[in-house]
Design a protein around this motif. Structure first.
Motif, PDB file in Angstrom:
ATOM      1  N   VAL A 434     -37.249  18.559  13.170  1.00  0.00           N
ATOM      2  CA  VAL A 434     -37.813  18.308  14.505  1.00  0.00           C
ATOM      3  C   VAL A 434     -38.683  19.483  14.931  1.00  0.00           C
ATOM      4  O   VAL A 434     -39.791  19.302  15.483  1.00  0.00           O
ATOM      5  CB  VAL A 434     -36.668  18.084  15.527  1.00  0.00           C
ATOM      6  CG1 VAL A 434     -37.228  18.017  16.945  1.00  0.00           C
ATOM      7  CG2 VAL A 434     -35.928  16.799  15.188  1.00  0.00           C
ATOM      8  N   ARG A 435     -38.214  20.695  14.682  1.00  0.00           N
ATOM      9  CA  ARG A 435     -38.962  21.878  15.102  1.00  0.00           C
ATOM     10  C   ARG A 435     -40.249  22.079  14.307  1.00  0.00           C
ATOM     11  O   ARG A 435     -41.303  22.425  14.877  1.00  0.00           O
ATOM     12  CB  ARG A 435     -38.071  23.122  14.938  1.00  0.00           C
ATOM     13  CG  ARG A 435     -38.714  24.391  15.528  1.00  0.00           C
ATOM     14  CD  ARG A 435     -37.793  25.584  15.379  1.00  0.00           C
ATOM     15  NE  ARG A 435     -37.571  25.898  13.975  1.00  0.00           N
ATOM     16  CZ  ARG A 435     -36.388  26.186  13.454  1.00  0.00           C
ATOM     17  NH1 ARG A 435     -35.309  26.155  14.209  1.00  0.00           N
ATOM     18  NH2 ARG A 435     -36.257  26.467  12.177  1.00  0.00           N
ATOM     19  N   GLU A 436     -40.202  21.824  12.988  1.00  0.00           N
ATOM     20  CA  GLU A 436     -41.339  22.129  12.133  1.00  0.00           C
ATOM     21  C   GLU A 436     -42.308  20.969  11.945  1.00  0.00           C
ATOM     22  O   GLU A 436     -43.512  21.175  11.712  1.00  0.00           O
ATOM     23  CB  GLU A 436     -40.837  22.590  10.760  1.00  0.00           C
ATOM     24  CG  GLU A 436     -40.015  23.861  10.822  1.00  0.00           C
ATOM     25  CD  GLU A 436     -39.339  24.179   9.499  1.00  0.00           C
ATOM     26  OE1 GLU A 436     -39.643  23.479   8.505  1.00  0.00           O
ATOM     27  OE2 GLU A 436     -38.512  25.120   9.469  1.00  0.00           O
ATOM     28  N   GLU A 437     -41.802  19.733  12.020  1.00  0.00           N
ATOM     29  CA  GLU A 437     -42.663  18.582  11.723  1.00  0.00           C
ATOM     30  C   GLU A 437     -42.999  17.734  12.955  1.00  0.00           C
ATOM     31  O   GLU A 437     -44.003  17.031  12.964  1.00  0.00           O
ATOM     32  CB  GLU A 437     -41.977  17.685  10.670  1.00  0.00           C
ATOM     33  CG  GLU A 437     -41.642  18.382   9.370  1.00  0.00           C
ATOM     34  CD  GLU A 437     -42.862  18.767   8.570  1.00  0.00           C
ATOM     35  OE1 GLU A 437     -43.928  18.146   8.770  1.00  0.00           O
ATOM     36  OE2 GLU A 437     -42.764  19.706   7.754  1.00  0.00           O
ATOM     37  N   VAL A 438     -42.155  17.798  13.982  1.00  0.00           N
ATOM     38  CA  VAL A 438     -42.367  16.935  15.151  1.00  0.00           C
ATOM     39  C   VAL A 438     -42.958  17.732  16.317  1.00  0.00           C
ATOM     40  O   VAL A 438     -43.894  17.261  17.001  1.00  0.00           O
ATOM     41  CB  VAL A 438     -41.037  16.289  15.590  1.00  0.00           C
ATOM     42  CG1 VAL A 438     -41.245  15.459  16.855  1.00  0.00           C
ATOM     43  CG2 VAL A 438     -40.485  15.431  14.467  1.00  0.00           C
ATOM     44  N   LEU A 439     -42.455  18.932  16.564  1.00  0.00           N
ATOM     45  CA  LEU A 439     -42.879  19.709  17.740  1.00  0.00           C
ATOM     46  C   LEU A 439     -44.071  20.603  17.498  1.00  0.00           C
ATOM     47  O   LEU A 439     -44.521  21.280  18.421  1.00  0.00           O
ATOM     48  CB  LEU A 439     -41.691  20.561  18.233  1.00  0.00           C
ATOM     49  CG  LEU A 439     -40.441  19.776  18.662  1.00  0.00           C
ATOM     50  CD1 LEU A 439     -39.354  20.727  19.122  1.00  0.00           C
ATOM     51  CD2 LEU A 439     -40.790  18.774  19.763  1.00  0.00           C
TER      52      LEU A 439
END
Length: 440
Positions: A434-439
């Motif tokens: 979530v932190r590296e690919e979504v946000l």
């Protein structure tokens, strides 16, 4: 050769015989899936709940095919072994966790499967199971170290075919009420059927099947150009062959067996007085073939991942890999000396696999939706993968809840610790995604 092969498949050219000859990687996975642990779950489901759980049996084949499809896609898009891809894109720590996960699960399974294969061989021949353990260990070491992947594939194709034929033949001599069986296609979970259903699904969606796919395809020199062939391979081996095997075993058990505590070997012996010796013999032959085919495929899994992590080759052309493969095959002989009732051992092994599977599925989903691949997964593929993650995670939680409820001893404590490590790793992986690919 590879391009021509996939080109013919894409345009509808070539012959069925050519395609069947080219197939193989998913048959190895199917051979492991169609093993004695899965059979034990199918027997328990049929003997305990009659035809009610037929829908779960059918669903398991579809779920297994989805898991193999995702693993296939990752392997073909990266054209590397899964451990190398994980190390390159996620880091060494994640690669080590994955290797340890597989070695623990597949290593424990190897001993129990050898015990099962030796026990069945002894029942068929009257020869001491320990002697059969030595025989199977030598056969595996000589075959795998001598011919490598091709030996595994040929063994898997032959034995899976034998398993399917044996159990389909059993249906001709066992009185199946197909009208009543059809009602089992309507989803329902009777009281007390949750763990049995989990066992059926867990046998088809398993960490060893997911992680080995990239290596067996590499052994065949498949690339993304072989996408159609690889997809057909999964359809015929998992959906068709494994599906038919599962349904046949379940229908035989649901039709004539009524003891939920019956063992796999006991089921074969019980069938004789009930419906004739031919059914019992066919069932026992099918069980033996399933155990040996699973043993052959499972032997290759830990050496694949360990060799990849160490930077060795994953074919017998690398002497280090060959020695690793032979050593694992010969080491599994110890399983024939365990003794005891194999069904309870198989349940524990299947539970270990259930604990290790969610992490492997999460790894595959992460990589398929990252810059590790040039073509991210479709929404449909992601939905299928997330569904598998939820199902496998639920199965793992249910097993842990049962273990904690029955008390913690040394063995169950070790299993709990193993599950906690993998559970935390899976959660952290999700947060990282979530932190590296979504946000970003």
């Amino acid at each position: 050769m590879s391009n021509q092969r996939s080109g013919r498949l894409s345009t509808g050219g070539g012959t069925v015989r050519e395609y069947l000859g080219e197939m193989g990687p998913s048959w190895v996975a199917g051979a492991i899936a169609a093993g004695p642990a899965t059979m034990a779950s199918l027997i328990a489901a049929g003997a305990s709940f009659n035809y009610t759980l037929l829908w779960v049996v059918v669903l398991s084949a579809a779920a297994g095919a989805v898991a193999q499809f995702l693993a296939m896609r990752l392997g073909l898009l990266t054209e590397r072994g899964i451990v190398g891809v994980v190390e390159a894109h996620l880091g060494e720590v994640w690669a080590v966790i994955l290797v340890v996960d597989v070695v623990v699960v597949a290593g424990a399974a190897q001993f129990v499967i050898m015990n099962t294969a030796a026990s069945v061989s002894a029942s068929l021949t009257g020869v001491d199971p320990r002697i059969w353990g030595l025989i199977w260990g030598v056969v595996l070491a000589a075959g795998l170290a001598g011919r490598g992947y091709r030996f595994i594939e040929l063994l898997s194709k032959a034995l899976v075919t034998l398993v399917v034929l044996a159990f389909v033949a059993s249906l001709w001599v066992v009185p199946v009420d197909y009208g009543a069986a059809a009602t089992g296609l309507v989803p329902s979970l009777p009281t007390g059927s949750g763990l049995v259903a989990a066992g059926i699904l867990g046998g088809a969606v398993h960490i060893t099947l997911i992680t080995m796919q990239s290596y067996t395809m590499r052994a065949r020199d498949w690339t993304f150009r072989d996408y159609n062939l690889a997809t057909l391979d999964i359809g015929i081996s998992m959906l068709a062959a494994f599906g038919v095997y599962s349904v046949a075993v379940f229908l035989v058990a649901a039709s004539v067996l009524s003891d939920p505590e019956l063992t796999a070997i006991g089921a074969a012996e019980t069938l004789g007085p009930l419906v004739g010796d031919s059914a019992g013999t066919l069932f026992l032959l099918g069980l033996g073939a399933a155990a040996v085919s699973t043993l052959g495929g499972n032997t290759a899994v830990p050496p694949f991942l360990v060799a990849d992590k160490l930077g060795w080759g994953t074919s017998v052309s690398d002497t280090r890999y060959r020695l690793l493969l032979a050593g694992f095959a010969l080491g599994s002989v110890a399983g024939a000396f365990i003794g005891g009732e194999v069904i309870s051992q198989l349940v524990l092994v299947l539970a270990l696999g259930t604990l290790g599977t969610p992490f492997a599925i999460a790894i595959v989903l992460y990589l398929l939706n990252s810059d590790a691949v040039s073509e991210p997964s479709s929404t449909l593929a992601n939905v299928g993968g997330l569904s598998l993650l939820v199902v496998s995670g639920t199965l793992a939680v249910n097993f842990l809840r049962e273990q904690i409820g029955s008390g913690i001893d040394v063995l169950s404590g070790a299993v709990l610790a193993f599950a906690l490590v993998l559970g935390v790793a899976t959660v952290i992986l999700g947060i990282n995604y979530v932190r590296e690919e979504v946000l970003v």
